[in-house]
Design a protein around this motif. Structure first.
Motif, PDB file in Angstrom:
ATOM      1  N   LEU A 469      -7.969  22.926  20.323  1.00  0.00           N
ATOM      2  CA  LEU A 469      -7.598  21.868  19.387  1.00  0.00           C
ATOM      3  C   LEU A 469      -7.721  20.503  20.057  1.00  0.00           C
ATOM      4  CD1 LEU A 469      -6.554  21.694  16.453  1.00  0.00           C
ATOM      5  CD2 LEU A 469      -4.225  21.715  17.382  1.00  0.00           C
ATOM      6  N   ASP A 470      -8.411  19.583  19.405  1.00  0.00           N
ATOM      7  CA  ASP A 470      -8.548  18.228  19.945  1.00  0.00           C
ATOM      8  C   ASP A 470      -7.163  17.625  20.210  1.00  0.00           C
ATOM      9  OD1 ASP A 470     -10.092  15.623  20.361  1.00  0.00           O
ATOM     10  OD2 ASP A 470      -8.729  15.073  18.734  1.00  0.00           O
ATOM     11  N   TYR A 506     -15.748  18.366   6.549  1.00  0.00           N
ATOM     12  CA  TYR A 506     -15.074  19.563   7.062  1.00  0.00           C
ATOM     13  C   TYR A 506     -15.826  20.128   8.261  1.00  0.00           C
ATOM     14  CZ  TYR A 506     -14.107  24.634   7.196  1.00  0.00           C
ATOM     15  OH  TYR A 506     -13.827  25.920   7.590  1.00  0.00           O
ATOM     16  N   TYR A 507     -17.154  20.160   8.167  1.00  0.00           N
ATOM     17  CA  TYR A 507     -17.972  20.715   9.248  1.00  0.00           C
ATOM     18  C   TYR A 507     -18.020  19.759  10.444  1.00  0.00           C
ATOM     19  CZ  TYR A 507     -19.279  23.996   5.613  1.00  0.00           C
ATOM     20  OH  TYR A 507     -19.227  24.945   4.626  1.00  0.00           O
ATOM     21  N   ALA A 512     -15.929  18.544  16.019  1.00  0.00           N
ATOM     22  CA  ALA A 512     -15.062  17.692  16.844  1.00  0.00           C
ATOM     23  C   ALA A 512     -13.786  18.408  17.264  1.00  0.00           C
ATOM     24  CB  ALA A 512     -14.718  16.410  16.090  1.00  0.00           C
ATOM     25  N   ASN A 513     -13.704  19.732  17.065  1.00  0.00           N
ATOM     26  CA  ASN A 513     -12.517  20.537  17.394  1.00  0.00           C
ATOM     27  C   ASN A 513     -11.290  20.080  16.608  1.00  0.00           C
ATOM     28  OD1 ASN A 513     -13.796  22.251  19.286  1.00  0.00           O
ATOM     29  ND2 ASN A 513     -13.608  20.695  20.868  1.00  0.00           N
ATOM     30  N   SER A 522     -12.819  28.684  14.380  1.00  0.00           N
ATOM     31  CA  SER A 522     -13.603  29.795  14.928  1.00  0.00           C
ATOM     32  C   SER A 522     -15.056  29.758  14.456  1.00  0.00           C
ATOM     33  CB  SER A 522     -12.967  31.130  14.532  1.00  0.00           C
ATOM     34  OG  SER A 522     -13.033  31.343  13.129  1.00  0.00           O
ATOM     35  N   LEU A 523     -15.308  29.140  13.307  1.00  0.00           N
ATOM     36  CA  LEU A 523     -16.677  29.047  12.805  1.00  0.00           C
ATOM     37  C   LEU A 523     -17.554  28.222  13.733  1.00  0.00           C
ATOM     38  CD1 LEU A 523     -16.061  28.392   8.993  1.00  0.00           C
ATOM     39  CD2 LEU A 523     -16.422  30.577  10.140  1.00  0.00           C
TER      40      LEU A 523
END
Length: 575
Positions: A469-470, A506-507, A512-513, A522-523
């Motif tokens: 996680l960023d 979203y992507y 960018a975590n 996870s994607l």
């Protein structure tokens, strides 16, 4: 020298005559002469953008001339090889680059293989006649390869000439000198290795069938543009996705191009075919308008309801199929799907469906199902928030069973990994690519802190915070969801930058975590899905088009049609 007759005249083709210059129509990429039996054709690689006669090839785009003897001469033998004997063959380091070589090759096709006849090149000739001028095919010096929408035509034309005339074809690979063979193999391997490295850097799968990659991308662009055009409000009778496919890609009997769908399929396929666009055209023609107006009125007051309606449709289809069972209220003897901990309190927008149903019952009682209303409302929510407006096949009927227990085994949770998500979607007939595509709906809406707080405070026995996680994003989430808080109403936007806009951010967040759920992040870390994440982030328009298609497919999961199920008068209660 070979003599061939053509339409009563005699021509002599001298393969070793340096001064022989064939007549040609250099206004063609492939000869447009009506005489299909001419002995010679000349294929010229034209300079970029040049369409007039008397073309002077650019220094960066060399001219290639190929003289072709098009009739059936005798099969070549070892004593009649159309290339020098081994003692006079240039060694590999003496070979000219294929980019700069200019050659005149006169040769003969082998009689050992069946070759398609005079129809070869007809497609190019027809195209030239339709255009009324030469086909311009740019070949930039930087790549040395044809580009543009007619690149495939040039490649096909060159391939035809090579297959007809090249010595390797005429006399067999084994008869080519070892030094020449090794030089060819080295070149092919070198080019292949370079291409492999280049493809590894692409953010998308390099698959386009028999078309060149540039041609495939051009078709994709046309599909996206046509979909955008048909989704505009001023289009009163928009084309559905299948009609768009036929217009852009063309027809093939019994098959729908671009979708891999055989139109004459199994009995299960025919059952799904009972769903059809315009299903209520005669029985309740205002049905979709009524639903759309209710959705627009609701989202004008609360844009967040759009996410709720999309999610509700997804949760309905994944449990017992798209039968409207998620809309049924619980009773004293049964806890329904909507009151499962997975759905309550996260699902919202039920009142929008109720209002639409009330108006529809007044206009055409007992006609429009609750399941169809929900499918229409999800589509209208996507379109209102910025996605493409797609056609929804209708004809679903409503189910009579709704059990809270069904949600636990059918709905994928926020902590699942890619393999679990892939299996969950596969159980419903959806592919991994469609799973990644549909996950993009998380660009809308919000989530309760309880769905992801473990990533902030109790990730595992070793670390409290998810290391993927960023850090900046994690700090933001901790401010919104304080540790130890008992407030179950705390929520955060799924996409902080644009929570009410249907876009591809979203992507970008995943890259960018900053994926909110474990299932989201996870994607981006899985080798099987990360390329799709990057492709969707790179081309938001293409993702929106794929999302529309995936929603239509999802809307056919486990549907009830014909005499199965019922048409509820009140979406909250079975009849």
């Amino acid at each position: 020298m070979h003599e061939r007759k053509s339409k009563g005249s005699k021509k002599k083709v001298c393969e070793d005559d340096d001064e022989y210059q064939p007549s040609m129509d250099d206004n063609l990429l492939s000869s447009s002469s009506e005489d299909d039996n001419d002995d010679l054709e000349e294929v010229t690689r034209m300079a970029p953008g040049r369409r007039s006669k008397n073309v002077t090839p650019s220094t960066s785009v060399p001219e290639m001339r190929i003289l072709v003897a098009s009739n059936q001469p005798p099969q070549c033998t070892r004593s009649e090889l159309p290339y020098p004997e081994p003692s006079s063959i240039a060694q590999p380091d003496q070979l000219e680059s294929p980019q700069t070589i200019g050659s005149s090759v006169g040769s003969v096709p082998s009689a050992r293989r069946n070759v398609r006849g005079a129809t070869r090149g007809k497609g190019t000739e027809r195209l030239v006649r339709q255009l009324g001028h030469a086909i311009s095919v740019p070949i930039p010096s930087s790549s040395g390869a044809p580009e543009g929408e007619h690149a495939t035509s040039l490649a096909n034309e060159i391939g035809k000439e090579i297959r007809t005339s090249a010595p390797v074809r005429n006399c067999g690979w084994d008869n080519i000198d070892a030094g020449i063979r090794e030089a060819i193999i080295t070149r092919v391997r070198t080019k292949s290795d370079k291409a492999k490295v280049s493809r590894s850097k692409l953010p998308y799968n390099h698959i386009s069938g028999s078309r060149s990659f540039a041609a495939a991308m051009l078709l994709i662009e046309r599909l996206v543009n046509k979909t955008i055009e048909q989704s505009q409000p001023e289009v009163t009778s928009p084309m559905n996705e299948f009609e768009i496919s036929i217009e852009v890609l063309g027809r093939r009997p019994g098959y729908l191009k671009g979708y891999g769908i055989h139109l004459r399929g199994s009995s299960s396929t025919r059952l799904k075919a009972q769903l059809q666009v315009g299903f209520y055209a005669n029985t309740c023609p205002q049905a979709e308008f009524i639903v759309r107006s209710e959705v627009q009125r609701a989202l004008s007051g609360n844009a967040g309801l759009g996410a709720g309606l999309v999610r509700m449709h997804f949760h309905d289809c994944f449990v017992r199929g798209c039968d409207g069972s998620v809309l049924i209220d619980s009773t004293s003897s049964n806890t329904a799907e909507k009151d499962s901990p997975i759905n309550n309190p996260s699902l919202r927008g039920f009142e929008v469906i109720d209002n639409a149903k009330t108006r529809l019952e007044a206009a055409c009682s007992g006609v429009v199902s609750c399941a169809d209303i929900l499918a229409f409302a999800a589509r209208d929510s996507v379109a209102w928030t910025g996605g493409f407006r797609y056609q929804v096949p209708a004809g679903r009927r409503d189910g009579r069973v709704s059990l809270s227990s069904d949600t636990f085994t059918n709905l994928p949770g926020p902590s699942l990994g890619v393999s679990q998500l892939t299996q969950s979607f596969a159980n419903k007939g959806l592919t991994q690519d469609e799973m990644v595509t549909l996950s993009g709906a998380h660009t809308l809406g919000r989530s309760h802190c309880t769905s992801f707080s473990n990533r902030l405070y109790s990730f595992n026995s070793t670390v409290s915070q998810d290391p993927t996680l960023d850090p900046t994003y994690a700090a933001f989430l901790k401010r919104q969801c304080p540790q130890g808080s008992n407030d179950t109403s705390l929520v955060v936007p799924m996409d902080p930058g644009s929570p009410t806009r249907f876009d591809a951010s979203y992507y970008n967040n995943i890259i960018a975590n900053r994926g909110l759920f474990t299932s989201d992040q996870s994607l981006g870390s899985d080798s099987g899905t990360s390329s799709q994440v990057r492709a969707n982030a790179f081309n938001g328009g293409l993702w929106k088009s794929k999302f529309s298609q995936a929603m239509v497919k999802m809307g056919k999961i486990g549907v009830l049609t014909g005499s199965d199920g019922e048409i509820r008068k009140n979406c909250r209660v079975i009849n």
